[in-house]
Motif scaffolding. Structure first.
Motif, short mmCIF file in Angstrom:
data_model
loop_
_atom_site.label_atom_id
_atom_site.label_comp_id
_atom_site.label_asym_id
_atom_site.label_seq_id
_atom_site.Cartn_x
_atom_site.Cartn_y
_atom_site.Cartn_z
N TYR A 76 0.81 -1.20 0.00
CA TYR A 76 0.00 0.00 0.00
C TYR A 76 0.86 1.27 0.00
CZ TYR A 76 -4.08 -2.88 0.95
OH TYR A 76 -5.07 -3.79 0.86
N MET A 77 1.96 1.23 0.73
CA MET A 77 2.80 2.42 0.79
C MET A 77 3.42 2.73 -0.56
SD MET A 77 4.62 2.23 4.51
CE MET A 77 5.27 0.59 4.27
N LEU A 78 3.89 1.69 -1.26
CA LEU A 78 4.48 1.91 -2.57
C LEU A 78 3.42 2.39 -3.56
CD1 LEU A 78 6.92 1.82 -4.43
CD2 LEU A 78 6.41 -0.58 -4.86
N HIS A 79 2.25 1.81 -3.48
CA HIS A 79 1.14 2.23 -4.35
C HIS A 79 0.80 3.69 -4.09
CE1 HIS A 79 -2.30 1.68 -6.96
NE2 HIS A 79 -3.06 2.26 -6.03
N ASP A 80 0.74 4.08 -2.82
CA ASP A 80 0.48 5.48 -2.48
C ASP A 80 1.59 6.39 -3.00
OD1 ASP A 80 -1.89 4.94 -1.23
OD2 ASP A 80 -1.00 4.81 0.76
N ALA A 81 2.85 5.94 -2.89
CA ALA A 81 3.96 6.75 -3.38
C ALA A 81 3.88 6.94 -4.89
CB ALA A 81 5.29 6.09 -3.00
N ILE A 82 3.49 5.90 -5.61
CA ILE A 82 3.35 6.01 -7.06
C ILE A 82 2.20 6.95 -7.43
CG2 ILE A 82 2.74 4.71 -9.14
CD1 ILE A 82 4.35 2.37 -7.96
N LEU A 106 2.20 -3.87 -7.71
CA LEU A 106 2.72 -5.15 -7.24
C LEU A 106 3.92 -5.59 -8.08
CD1 LEU A 106 2.38 -7.46 -5.23
CD2 LEU A 106 0.89 -8.57 -6.89
N LEU A 107 3.85 -5.38 -9.37
CA LEU A 107 4.97 -5.72 -10.24
C LEU A 107 6.17 -4.79 -9.98
CD1 LEU A 107 5.53 -7.87 -12.30
CD2 LEU A 107 4.78 -6.33 -14.07
N VAL A 108 5.89 -3.53 -9.71
CA VAL A 108 6.96 -2.60 -9.37
C VAL A 108 7.61 -3.03 -8.06
CG1 VAL A 108 7.48 -0.21 -8.73
CG2 VAL A 108 5.94 -0.67 -10.62
N GLN A 109 6.81 -3.49 -7.11
CA GLN A 109 7.36 -3.98 -5.84
C GLN A 109 8.28 -5.17 -6.07
OE1 GLN A 109 4.30 -5.03 -3.08
NE2 GLN A 109 5.73 -5.73 -1.54
N LEU A 126 11.17 5.31 -9.20
CA LEU A 126 12.07 5.31 -10.34
C LEU A 126 11.73 4.20 -11.32
CD1 LEU A 126 14.67 6.37 -11.78
CD2 LEU A 126 15.91 4.66 -10.43
N LEU A 127 11.50 3.00 -10.80
CA LEU A 127 11.14 1.88 -11.68
C LEU A 127 9.80 2.11 -12.36
CD1 LEU A 127 12.36 -1.09 -9.47
CD2 LEU A 127 13.40 -0.25 -11.57
N ASN A 128 8.87 2.72 -11.65
CA ASN A 128 7.58 3.04 -12.27
C ASN A 128 7.76 4.08 -13.37
OD1 ASN A 128 4.61 2.89 -12.32
ND2 ASN A 128 4.76 5.02 -11.66
N THR A 129 8.62 5.06 -13.14
CA THR A 129 8.87 6.08 -14.15
C THR A 129 9.58 5.47 -15.36
OG1 THR A 129 9.04 7.75 -12.42
CG2 THR A 129 9.96 8.31 -14.56
N LEU A 130 10.55 4.58 -15.12
CA LEU A 130 11.26 3.94 -16.24
C LEU A 130 10.34 3.04 -17.07
CD1 LEU A 130 14.67 3.02 -14.55
CD2 LEU A 130 14.20 4.87 -16.18
N SER A 131 9.29 2.52 -16.44
CA SER A 131 8.33 1.69 -17.18
C SER A 131 7.18 2.52 -17.75
CB SER A 131 7.77 0.59 -16.28
OG SER A 131 6.95 1.14 -15.28
N PHE A 132 7.31 3.85 -17.67
CA PHE A 132 6.31 4.79 -18.17
C PHE A 132 4.94 4.58 -17.52
CE2 PHE A 132 9.39 4.22 -21.65
CZ PHE A 132 9.87 5.51 -21.70
N GLY A 133 4.93 4.10 -16.29
CA GLY A 133 3.69 3.92 -15.54
C GLY A 133 2.82 2.78 -16.01
N GLU A 134 3.38 1.89 -16.81
CA GLU A 134 2.60 0.80 -17.39
C GLU A 134 2.46 -0.40 -16.45
OE1 GLU A 134 0.95 0.76 -20.35
OE2 GLU A 134 1.49 2.89 -20.44
N LEU A 135 3.32 -0.51 -15.45
CA LEU A 135 3.29 -1.67 -14.56
C LEU A 135 2.42 -1.38 -13.35
CD1 LEU A 135 7.09 -2.55 -14.61
CD2 LEU A 135 5.28 -3.54 -16.00
N ASN A 136 1.77 -2.42 -12.85
CA ASN A 136 0.99 -2.22 -11.63
C ASN A 136 1.93 -2.19 -10.43
OD1 ASN A 136 1.62 -4.87 -10.96
ND2 ASN A 136 -0.37 -5.68 -11.56
#
Length: 178
Positions: free
Chosen positions: A1-7, A55-58, A43-53
């Motif tokens: 939840y914390m990572l999802h909130d951060a994204i 949980l996958l970013v985690q 950073l990983l979410n930004t590198l994936s252009f926000g396409e990953l959910n």
């Protein structure tokens, strides 16, 4: 939840994320104490252009941390003992696959603790370099690695800092007696 909130906060223009909005971090304490996990996830979410959910970013944060820990450990061992090429591969694999390290992500989802895994060997490399060469780069490496461990997980950083303090204090005491 914390990572999802951060994204979500990053996508809405809030950076760095210090506002804990999840059920598990209502006051933002973990984000302030150990922001590296959330920053790496963003950073990983930004590198994936926000396409990953999220949980996958985690899972990508764990993979990136484990891969960098194995590579960093290999390089540290090679710098300390250049002739031990294959032994360094074996020791790096042993480090990252040891039950004490791998159980961090399986027991209570201790992702913050696992984020410190790549940086602890660098601290010990810096201490070994202080003992061997005693140059300015050794102190920079040790200090920078300790700061990254503090960004990753404060309890691990505390015992790493205490071991570094005891090591440096013993070096001072031994050189004063000689």
């Amino acid at each position: 939840y914390m990572l999802h909130d951060a994204i979500i906060q990053l996508e809405n223009g809030l950076f760095p994320t210090y506002v804990g909005q999840s059920l598990f971090a209502p006051n933002g304490l973990l984000e302030i104490v150990a922001p590296y996990y959330l920053l790496l996830g963003q950073l990983l979410n930004t590198l994936s252009f926000g396409e990953l959910n999220p949980l996958l970013v985690q899972h990508l944060t764990i993979f990136a941390s484990a891969l960098s820990a194995a590579l960093i450990t290999y390089l540290v061992i090679r710098n300390i003992a250049p002739l031990l090429r294959w032994q360094a591969v074996f020791l790096a694999f042993t480090y990252i696959s040891s039950p004490g390290v791998m159980s961090l992500i399986f027991h209570m989802d201790m992702y913050f603790s696992f984020m410190a895994v790549p940086f602890v060997p660098v601290v010990f490399y810096g201490l070994a370099r202080i003992y061997q060469k005693d140059d300015a780069l050794a102190y920079v490496i040790t200090g920078a690695a300790l700061s990254l461990v503090w960004m990753s997980h404060a309890p691990i950083a505390l015992w790493t800092s205490m071991l570094s303090f005891v090591f440096c204090l013993s070096l001072i005491l031994l050189t004063k007696t000689n």
